[in-house]
Design a protein around this motif. Structure first.
Motif, short mmCIF file in Angstrom:
data_model
loop_
_atom_site.label_atom_id
_atom_site.label_comp_id
_atom_site.label_asym_id
_atom_site.label_seq_id
_atom_site.Cartn_x
_atom_site.Cartn_y
_atom_site.Cartn_z
N ALA A 104 0.88 12.39 3.88
CA ALA A 104 0.10 11.34 4.55
C ALA A 104 -1.39 11.44 4.22
CB ALA A 104 0.32 11.45 6.06
N HIS A 106 -4.69 11.03 2.25
CA HIS A 106 -5.15 10.06 1.25
C HIS A 106 -5.33 10.67 -0.14
CE1 HIS A 106 -7.42 6.71 -0.43
NE2 HIS A 106 -8.36 7.58 -0.78
N ASP A 131 7.25 4.86 -1.67
CA ASP A 131 6.28 3.79 -1.91
C ASP A 131 6.33 3.32 -3.36
OD1 ASP A 131 5.42 6.13 -3.08
OD2 ASP A 131 3.31 5.77 -2.67
N GLN A 183 7.41 9.96 10.56
CA GLN A 183 6.08 10.15 9.95
C GLN A 183 5.89 9.21 8.75
OE1 GLN A 183 6.26 14.64 9.52
NE2 GLN A 183 4.15 14.41 10.12
N THR A 186 5.40 5.48 9.82
CA THR A 186 4.28 5.13 10.70
C THR A 186 2.93 5.57 10.14
OG1 THR A 186 4.60 7.19 11.92
CG2 THR A 186 5.66 5.21 12.82
N ARG A 187 2.91 6.23 8.99
CA ARG A 187 1.61 6.70 8.48
C ARG A 187 0.76 5.49 8.04
NH1 ARG A 187 4.48 9.23 3.28
NH2 ARG A 187 4.53 7.34 2.01
N LYS A 188 -0.55 5.75 7.98
CA LYS A 188 -1.49 4.67 7.64
C LYS A 188 -1.38 4.28 6.17
CE LYS A 188 -5.96 4.89 8.41
NZ LYS A 188 -6.97 5.88 8.80
N GLU A 189 -1.30 5.31 5.36
CA GLU A 189 -1.35 5.10 3.90
C GLU A 189 0.04 4.89 3.29
OE1 GLU A 189 -3.96 6.35 0.28
OE2 GLU A 189 -4.50 6.36 2.39
N SER A 190 0.25 3.76 2.64
CA SER A 190 1.53 3.46 1.98
C SER A 190 2.74 3.90 2.79
CB SER A 190 1.61 4.15 0.61
OG SER A 190 0.50 3.90 -0.15
N PRO A 191 2.91 3.38 3.98
CA PRO A 191 4.09 3.78 4.76
C PRO A 191 5.36 3.33 4.07
CG PRO A 191 3.02 1.90 5.79
CD PRO A 191 2.13 2.33 4.66
#
Ligand code: CDP
Length: 225
Positions: A104, A106, A131, A183, A186-191
């Motif tokens: 997760a 960045h 992703d 996880q 729901t992660r911000k980056e490329s879920p």
């Protein structure tokens, strides 16, 4: 103009992405890349070196010291971390428990995606992960989004892990898969999310042969263009 073909396979934890990806690669003589193994190898390095995940500078430094390589002598995943074969170790629970937190971050994603895009630049490739169809190869000709009943997934992974980890329980494996799925989605980056143009493949009730034939039928139209 000859363009290379990219097959992107995304989906939940342990729903057989790598099994089908390897089978496609073998059948069509494509390169197979297990992107999850890369995140796992990074997680292993971070664990071994006690990297503080909240310390951006430490993470950036560590990433500079990580050199990953795939050895493609067959269609299995053989990955080296700084020249050490770690293919077995990255499948063990300590890494499985840490990997989604590491994935997760960045800076970790930026570095892995860069390397993955390089691998798919000019060769026919099958890559599996979370992703691939959304962030790594949004223009992939064929995208699959895989899913399967969570109980079946846990049973399959438990069976895989048992020979080397006789103590491991089905509940432990189930919990790990559920937690990683949470996880990852729901992660911000490329879920983990299905790309609009990804074909859903639920293999709960399919044999390996059936799912392979289905996948090949979707790839074949692109082979001789
Ligand atoms: O084999 P399994 O489905 O259990 O997982 P994996 O493909 O080895 O991936 C391990 C973890 O790496 C996932 O749970 C994600 O957190 C992360 N991952 C990711 O974020 N992006 C990818 N393209 C591949 C894996």
């Amino acid at each position: 103009m000859n363009t290379n073909i990219v097959v992107a396979i995304d989906g939940y934890s342990s729903c057989g992405k790598s099994t089908i990806a390897k089978a496609i690669a073998k059948e069509l003589h494509f390169i197979y890349v297990d992107s999850g193994a890369m995140y796992r190898a990074v997680a292993l390095y971070f664990l071994r070196n006690n990297i503080d995940l909240s310390n951006e500078k430490q993470v950036a430094e560590a990433l500079k010291n990580i050199h990953l390589n795939f050895n493609s002598r067959d269609y299995e995943t053989h990955i080296t971390l700084n020249d050490e074969e770690v293919s077995e170790e990255i499948r063990q629970m300590p890494v499985s428990e840490k990997v989604s937190t590491v994935a997760a971050i960045h800076a970790v994603r930026v570095e892995m995606v860069k390397q993955q895009q390089r691998m798919g630049k000019s060769k026919n490739i099958v890559m599996d992960g979370r992703d691939i169809g959304t962030a790594v190869f949004p223009d992939a000709q064929v995208k699959f989004f895989m899913t399967a009943d969570p109980k079946i997934r846990a049973e399959r992974r438990h069976k895989e892990l048992l020979p080397k980890n006789p103590e491991i329980t089905l509940e432990e494996v189930f919990e790990n898969l559920a937690h990683r799925d949470y996880q990852d989605t729901t992660r911000k980056e490329s879920p983990l999310v299905r790309a609009d143009d990804a074909i859903i493949l639920d293999n709960t009730d399919l044999t390996q042969k059936e799912q392979l034939l289905f996948a090949l039928s979707r790839i074949e139209p692109f082979l001789n263009q």
